[in-house]
Design a protein around this motif. Structure first.
Motif, short mmCIF file in Angstrom:
data_model
loop_
_atom_site.label_atom_id
_atom_site.label_comp_id
_atom_site.label_asym_id
_atom_site.label_seq_id
_atom_site.Cartn_x
_atom_site.Cartn_y
_atom_site.Cartn_z
N HIS A 74 6.60 -1.81 7.69
CA HIS A 74 6.67 -0.39 7.34
C HIS A 74 8.00 -0.11 6.66
O HIS A 74 9.03 0.02 7.33
N SER B 287 -1.43 -4.22 -5.31
CA SER B 287 -0.84 -2.89 -5.10
C SER B 287 -1.97 -1.88 -4.97
O SER B 287 -2.81 -1.76 -5.87
N THR C 245 3.65 -1.77 3.75
CA THR C 245 3.16 -0.41 3.47
C THR C 245 4.30 0.58 3.36
O THR C 245 5.34 0.43 4.02
N GLN C 246 4.10 1.56 2.48
CA GLN C 246 5.05 2.68 2.36
C GLN C 246 4.63 3.80 3.31
O GLN C 246 5.34 4.76 3.49
N ASN C 247 3.43 3.65 3.88
CA ASN C 247 2.88 4.72 4.70
C ASN C 247 3.51 4.72 6.08
O ASN C 247 3.91 3.66 6.59
N PRO D 166 2.02 -4.90 10.04
CA PRO D 166 2.43 -4.56 8.68
C PRO D 166 3.92 -4.23 8.63
O PRO D 166 4.49 -3.77 9.62
N THR E 293 -0.73 3.46 -4.66
CA THR E 293 0.63 3.97 -4.74
C THR E 293 0.94 4.39 -6.16
O THR E 293 0.55 3.74 -7.12
N LEU F 220 1.34 -7.84 4.66
CA LEU F 220 1.01 -6.44 4.34
C LEU F 220 2.28 -5.61 4.42
O LEU F 220 2.92 -5.55 5.47
N HIS G 200 -3.40 1.11 9.26
CA HIS G 200 -3.55 -0.34 9.05
C HIS G 200 -3.67 -1.04 10.41
O HIS G 200 -4.51 -1.92 10.60
N HIS H 103 -8.80 0.21 4.56
CA HIS H 103 -7.98 -0.41 5.62
C HIS H 103 -8.73 -1.61 6.20
O HIS H 103 -8.15 -2.68 6.45
N SER I 222 -4.82 5.73 2.36
CA SER I 222 -5.25 6.58 3.49
C SER I 222 -5.96 7.85 3.02
O SER I 222 -6.42 8.65 3.85
N THR J 265 0.81 -1.22 0.00
CA THR J 265 0.00 0.00 0.00
C THR J 265 0.85 1.27 0.00
O THR J 265 1.98 1.28 0.49
#
Ligand code: BV8
Ligand code: ZN
Length: 251
Positions: free
Chosen positions: A122, A190, A105-107, A120, A193, A103, A112, A88, A31, A26
């Motif tokens: 990160h 994906s 995530t780039q967030n 997740p 993103t 999971l 999440h 989410h 978000s 993600t």
């Protein structure tokens, strides 16, 4: 066609229903429907005159630690007011249905986790964690109203967010775990993103090269379009429709 007007090919539904090795990947778009601006959106208010790439760097922090610190404090206070959105929650539901689903995530937010997703990965760190910029020791419980970065008790260094800035390496073990998993999955989904930031954006390509089906959920085209099965629309609408199509609530 699901009731949300999303067309999901029967083969895709079948693949998701029988998959045992799945990765969710993600970005900020997941978000967006929680009210958090993505990196492509213009910054709001006070920060309108800055570009994230100009603030999220070690050079910016070295040059002007107060401004960079205040930007993160502003983001923490903004994140504290938002909640996970249906995207989410749908990801957490799918993870519960597919044991072992990973999971990544780039967030840097924690939406999440708040939606119930377990651990997740990160890739770019955690907005709600701080560390000493000099000795690296974790600096918990920093008041998000502080306007200047506090000093480290152990070495007097400046406090910085525990986040990966542009030009900094990703956490080694997290990146290793993510790349290893990406080469083993049957399906990589994906979500939200722009697939512009490297090395994170390599993951869907890595999975594809290893033979995975890549499904992309985005409101706009991205460089992944040619290698993905594209479901165009907001994640907060597409993902719940996908869950409903794969696991009809009647069952
Ligand atoms: C590294 C934490 C090497 C910070 C982040 C030229 C010069 C210098 C460097 C580079 C260069 N070219 C490439 C680089 C490398 C650089 C990079 O990729 N730069 C970019 C700008 C081109 N990468 C790095 O520097 C990385 N490190 O390479 O280090 C190295 C190696 C070893 C040792 C030392 C060094 C580090 C990158 C990590 C940066 N930190 N975050 C913070 O948050 O403050 S990245 C940050 O931007 C986010 O975390 C996120 O990952 C990224 C933004 O990407 P997205 O998440 O995709 O968000 P975006 O807004 O772009 O897109 C949103 C998408 O959602 C859109 O597609 C939109 O259509 C869609 N959408 C919107 N609404 C919805 C939706 N989709 C579905 N539903 C919706 N409702
Ligand atoms: Zn220190």
């Amino acid at each position: 066609m699901t009731e949300a007007g999303i067309v999901v090919a029967p083969a895709l539904i079948e693949a998701l229903r029988s998959a045992t090795r799945v990765m969710f990947f993600t970005g900020a778009g997941v978000s967006a429907e929680s009210g958090l601006p993505t990196f492509r959106d213009p910054q709001q208010g006070l920060w309108a005159k800055f570009k994230p790439e100009d603030l999220a760097t070690p050079q910016a922090f070295a040059r002007d630690p107060e401004t960079v610190w205040r930007w993160y404090q502003w983001r923490r206070r903004m994140h504290a007011t938002v909640a996970p959105n249906p995207a989410h929650h749908a990801i957490a539901k799918m993870q519960a249905r597919i044991p072992g689903a990973v999971l990544v995530t780039q967030n840097v937010d924690r939406l999440h986790e708040l939606a119930g997703s377990e651990a997740p990965l990160h890739l770019h760190g955690h907005l709600f964690r701080n560390r000493c910029a000099s000795c690296g020791v974790a600096m918990p419980d920093v008041d998000d109203a502080l306007d200047t970065p506090p000093r480290c008790d152990s070495c007097g260094g400046l406090c910085r967010p525990d986040i990966v800035w542009f030009g900094e390496g990703l956490p080694r073990t997290v990146w290793q775990e993510a790349t290893r998993a990406a080469q083993k999955v049957e399906i990589l989904i994906s979500i939200g993103t722009s697939a512009m930031v490297t090395p994170a954006a390599e993951l869907p390509r890595l999975a594809r090269r290893a033979g995975a089906l890549v499904i992309q959920i985005n409101t706009a085209p991205t460089p992944l379009d040619p290698i993905a099965h594209n479901l165009r629309g907001p994640a907060g609408r597409v993902l719940p429709a996908l869950v409903e199509a794969v696991w009809p609530s009647a069952r």
